[in-house]
Motif scaffolding. Structure first.
Motif, PDB file in Angstrom:
ATOM      1  N   PRO A  21      27.722  46.229  61.832  1.00 20.04           N
ATOM      2  CA  PRO A  21      27.521  47.029  63.058  1.00 20.04           C
ATOM      3  C   PRO A  21      28.716  46.946  64.014  1.00 20.04           C
ATOM      4  CG  PRO A  21      25.568  45.711  62.591  1.00 20.04           C
ATOM      5  CD  PRO A  21      26.622  45.285  61.634  1.00 20.04           C
ATOM      6  N   ALA A  22      29.360  45.798  64.071  1.00 22.57           N
ATOM      7  CA  ALA A  22      30.537  45.668  64.939  1.00 22.57           C
ATOM      8  C   ALA A  22      31.678  46.541  64.428  1.00 22.57           C
ATOM      9  CB  ALA A  22      30.972  44.208  65.014  1.00 22.57           C
ATOM     10  N   ILE A  23      31.913  46.540  63.116  1.00 23.51           N
ATOM     11  CA  ILE A  23      32.983  47.350  62.530  1.00 23.51           C
ATOM     12  C   ILE A  23      32.684  48.835  62.707  1.00 23.51           C
ATOM     13  CG2 ILE A  23      34.121  47.981  60.366  1.00 23.51           C
ATOM     14  CD1 ILE A  23      33.772  45.030  59.507  1.00 23.51           C
TER      15      ILE A  23
ATOM     16  N   GLY B 263      39.049  57.186  71.647  1.00 21.79           N
ATOM     17  CA  GLY B 263      40.492  57.120  71.432  1.00 21.79           C
ATOM     18  C   GLY B 263      41.099  58.436  71.001  1.00 21.79           C
ATOM     19  N   LEU B 264      40.313  59.293  70.362  1.00 19.50           N
ATOM     20  CA  LEU B 264      40.821  60.582  69.896  1.00 19.50           C
ATOM     21  C   LEU B 264      40.080  61.768  70.504  1.00 19.50           C
ATOM     22  CD1 LEU B 264      41.251  59.734  66.095  1.00 19.50           C
ATOM     23  CD2 LEU B 264      43.051  59.933  67.803  1.00 19.50           C
TER      24      LEU B 264
ATOM     25  N   VAL C 224      35.008  51.513  64.914  1.00 21.23           N
ATOM     26  CA  VAL C 224      35.517  52.749  64.325  1.00 21.23           C
ATOM     27  C   VAL C 224      34.965  53.966  65.069  1.00 21.23           C
ATOM     28  CG1 VAL C 224      35.489  54.189  62.247  1.00 21.23           C
ATOM     29  CG2 VAL C 224      35.936  51.733  62.056  1.00 21.23           C
ATOM     30  N   LEU C 225      33.671  53.976  65.354  1.00 19.31           N
ATOM     31  CA  LEU C 225      33.041  55.100  66.051  1.00 19.31           C
ATOM     32  C   LEU C 225      33.633  55.286  67.445  1.00 19.31           C
ATOM     33  CD1 LEU C 225      30.814  57.279  66.167  1.00 19.31           C
ATOM     34  CD2 LEU C 225      29.337  55.526  67.150  1.00 19.31           C
TER      35      LEU C 225
END
Length: 195
Positions: free
Chosen positions: A7-9, A20-21, A13-14
């Motif tokens: 869940p942290a990874i 970020g984008l 990423v999400l």
């Protein structure tokens, strides 16, 4: 253990994709659509569409027929890649000598006995595109003489381009040097010798 790390990874990423984008791209697109001139750098173009500067960055105008900007400590002068003040203190001999030299040159070229502070001091960025109305008025006689027009006509043009403080009380009145110089060229063109 993997059940706790996954869940942290996924969250990293999400949120990287969304914040970020996605968010920066959305804001860039929105501002580009709503305020295209400002988003593009407030670029100023001539009659043929060629970019001649920005209303937000000073340029070096040294000829007597033009309004001169504030001095600049940015690189070799008005360099946006090297903006910043000189970091010289008020008792620094280099600063005192530069200000005195600038004041003497202004007194000689403009015949000024009272010189506004912004005529001899740099701004924090070294790129300030505006001068004070007092600084612009001080230069009016020199500009009028160089262009062969009445000083009152140059003064009227400067007064017509003076911007009031935001909402009437935020900031000080200012005169954009590039805008005045473009208006001077349009209203009182100089005779250019043929090549």
């Amino acid at each position: 253990m993997l059940a706790h790390i996954r869940p942290a990874i996924v969250s990293v990423v999400l949120f990287t994709i969304v914040l970020g984008l996605g968010y920066p791209l959305a804001m860039t697109g929105l501002i580009g659509a709503v305020l295209p001139v400002q988003a593009g750098g407030s670029l100023v173009k001539d009659g043929s569409g060629q970019i001649i500067g920005s209303s937000l960055i000073a340029q070096a105008f040294a000829k007597p027929q033009y309004l001169h900007p504030r001095p600049s400590a940015a690189g070799n002068g008005y360099d946006p890649l090297n903006s910043g003040g000189s970091n010289l203190g008020p008792l620094d001999k280099k600063l005192i000598d530069r200000v005195k030299g600038d004041a003497d040159a202004i007194a000689k070229s403009d015949g000024a006995t009272s010189i506004p502070a912004d005529a001899v001091t740099t701004s924090a960025s070294g790129l300030d595109p505006d001068v004070s109305p007092a600084n612009a008025r001080m230069q009016a006689a020199r500009i009028a003489t160089a262009r062969g027009v009445a000083p009152a006509a140059v003064q009227a043009l400067i007064d017509s381009t003076t911007a009031s403080p935001l909402l009437g009380f935020i900031g000080d009145p200012a005169v954009n040097v590039l805008a005045v110089n473009r208006a001077l060229d349009a209203r009182f063109p100089m005779a250019h010798p043929r090549a």
